[in-house]
Design an enzyme around this catalytic site. Structure first.
Site, PDB file in Angstrom:
ATOM      1  N   GLU A 126       0.813  -1.222   0.000  1.00 24.34           N
ATOM      2  CA  GLU A 126       0.000   0.000   0.000  1.00 24.34           C
ATOM      3  C   GLU A 126       0.842   1.266   0.000  1.00 24.34           C
ATOM      4  O   GLU A 126       1.709   1.467   0.862  1.00 24.34           O
ATOM      5  CB  GLU A 126      -0.938   0.011   1.216  1.00 24.34           C
ATOM      6  CG  GLU A 126      -1.842   1.229   1.252  1.00 24.34           C
ATOM      7  CD  GLU A 126      -2.890   1.160   2.356  1.00 24.34           C
ATOM      8  OE1 GLU A 126      -3.702   2.098   2.448  1.00 24.34           O
ATOM      9  OE2 GLU A 126      -2.897   0.173   3.128  1.00 24.34           O
TER      10      GLU A 126
ATOM     11  N   LYS B 289      -8.672  -0.626   0.874  1.00 23.12           N
ATOM     12  CA  LYS B 289      -9.753  -1.065   1.754  1.00 23.12           C
ATOM     13  C   LYS B 289     -10.561  -2.091   0.993  1.00 23.12           C
ATOM     14  O   LYS B 289     -11.027  -1.825  -0.128  1.00 23.12           O
ATOM     15  CB  LYS B 289     -10.650   0.104   2.193  1.00 23.12           C
ATOM     16  CG  LYS B 289     -10.158   0.806   3.430  1.00 23.12           C
ATOM     17  CD  LYS B 289     -10.099  -0.116   4.614  1.00 23.12           C
ATOM     18  CE  LYS B 289      -9.256   0.439   5.736  1.00 23.12           C
ATOM     19  NZ  LYS B 289      -8.939  -0.604   6.727  1.00 23.12           N
TER      20      LYS B 289
END
Length: 356
Positions: free
Chosen positions: A157, A173
Site C-alpha cells: 500500500e 480497503k
C-alpha cells in the site's frame, strides 16, 4: 552484548536501490527538504526516524541464502488480542458506530514470537525471503540497530508518493481471497476512506487540485486481492514534507473515519502499541524532490527491548464498519498474516504459519 544486532551495518533497501554509509539520523521532518537520500520510518504513535545515507546505488534484492535468517518457532507466535478479545472489540466498534461516534475504525492486533538467535537476526535476510515468498510493490529494509529500527516490509500500500509538487496516495480497503469474496461492504469502506484521504490531502494541497483518478480498482497480491483507489493533488505553495506528514499522518486507511474519533477508539481497544505497523516506511530523495512512503502493513520488525528478550513482531488488522461480522473480520486478520508468517517462521526446515 548478545541480542543487540549492533554488528550489522546500517542499510536501507527500496525498489532496486540499496543505501549504505550512514551520515545523519534525525527526528526532524524538515531534514527531508534539505539534501541527500533519506530512509524514513514513522511509527503509528508518531515517532519519526529519518536516516541520510551517503552511498546509494542500484542493486537487486540478494538471493536467499540458506540459514541466513533464523526465524521464530512457528508455534510460539502470540497475539496481543486473542480471538475472543478481537471479536469483542469488533462488537464494541459497531456499538460506537450505532451511537454515531464513528463510521469506520481499523482494529488491529500485534503478533510476537521470540527470536531463536537474536545476535544474528538480520532483517535484510528476511527481506530476501519475503521478496521470493511474498513479493510486494513497496518491499524494503530499514536496518539501523543503534537507533532501534530493524524493519523488513512487504507492504502493498502506497501512503505518500511525491514527485516535485505532485503528491499521491493509494489507500487499500477491501480484502478477500478472491474477487468473489469482496462484498458491497468492502467497496463502501473503500469509498469512505477515499473521502478521508481527499480531506487529508486537501489540508496541504492547492484548492481544487485534489482528484481521484482511480476508485476501487482490484489488485491481486499473493494469496489475496484488495480494492485500491488513487488520490492525487498538488502541494500548496510553501508546503513540504513537514506539512504533508502533519496533515496526513497516521494513514487514513489504517485509522478510520472520522480519524480523530477512530484514534480514540483504537487507543481504548488495542492493548499494544502498533509501532512501525500502520505507520510509514520508505525513502525521500531530497535532491530530486521525490519520495515514496508505504503504509507499514505486512511489516516485520525486531524488538530487542521486549521484556522476555528480543522478538520478532508483525501486525494485522481489519476495517470495521456497521456491516462487519466479528468472525469474518477475525478471519481477515488471519488471512493477511498467514502467508507472511509462513515465510518468516521455520519448523525443522519447513516454513509454516500460525496466525495467532
Amino acid at each position: 552484548m548478545r541480542g543487540t544486532g549492533r554488528h550489522l551495518a546500517p542499510l536501507a533497501r527500496f525498489g532496486g536501490l540499496v543505501a549504505t554509509d550512514l551520515r545523519d539520523v534525525t527526528g526532524d521532518p524538515a531534514a527531508l527538504e534539505s539534501s541527500g537520500f533519506w530512509a524514513v520510518v514513522a511509527d503509528f504513535e508518531g515517532a519519526l526516524v529519518c536516516a541520510r545515507f551517503g552511498d546509494v546505488r542500484r542493486a537487486p534484492v540478494p538471493a536467499v541464502r540458506p540459514g541466513a535468517w533464523h526465524g521464530p518457532d512457528p508455534h510460539e507466535w502470540t497475539s496481543s488480542l486473542d480471538r475472543d478479545a478481537y471479536t469483542a472489540g469488533v462488537r464494541r466498534v459497531r456499538a460506537h458506530i450505532a451511537a454515531g461516534e464513528v463510521y469506520q475504525t481499523n482494529l488491529c492486533r500485534i503478533l510476537s514470537a521470540p527470536l531463536p538467535d537474536p545476535e544474528h537476526a538480520d532483517v535484510d535476510a528476511l527481506t530476501a525471503l519475503l521478496a521470493h515468498g511474498n513479493p510486494a510493490p513497496y518491499a524494503g529494509t530499514v536496518r539501523l540497530p543503534a537507533h532501534g529500527v530493524e524493519i523488513a516490509t512487504a507492504s502493498p500500500e502506497l501512503f505518500l508518493r511525491r514527485t516535485g509538487r505532485t503528491v499521491e496516495s493509494g489507500p487499500i480497503k477491501g480484502t478477500g481471497r478472491t474477487v468473489d469474496d469482496l462484498l458491497d461492504k468492502d467497496r463502501a469502506e473503500n469509498v469512505m476512506i477515499v473521502d478521508l484521504v481527499r480531506n487529508d490531502l486537501g489540508r496541504v494541497c492547492a484548492t481544487g487540485s485534489v482528484t481521484v483518478p482511480e476508485l476501487c480498482a482490484v489488485e491481486h497480491h499473493p494469496g489475496l486481492v484488495h480494492l485500491v483507489s488513487t488520490v492525487r493533488g498538488r502541494l500548496a505553495e510553501h508546503a513540504g514534507w513537514p506539512e504533508l506528514l502533519d496533515g496526513t499522518f497516521p494513514p487514513g486507511s489504517v485509522t478510520g473515519a472520522p480519524k480523530s474519533s477512530a484514534l480514540r477508539i483504537i487507543e481504548a481497544l488495542e492493548n499494544a502499541p502498533r509501532g512501525p505497523y500502520c505507520g510509514g516506511v520508505g525513502w525521500v530523495d531530497a535532491d530530486r524532490g521525490t519520495g515514496e512512503l508505504a503504509v507499514g502493513i505486512r511489516t516485520f520488525w525486531i524488538d530487542r527491548t521486549a521484556p522476555g528478550g528480543p522478538c520478532l513482531r508483525f501486525g494485522t488488522g481489519a476495517g470495521i464498519t456497521w456491516g462487519s461480522d466479528p468472525d469474518r473480520e477475525w478471519a481477515e486478520t488471519c488471512l493477511k498474516a498467514r502467508r507472511l508468517l509462513a515465510v518468516a517462521s521455520v519448523d525443522d526446515g519447513r516454513r509454516v504459519a500460525s496466525a495467532g
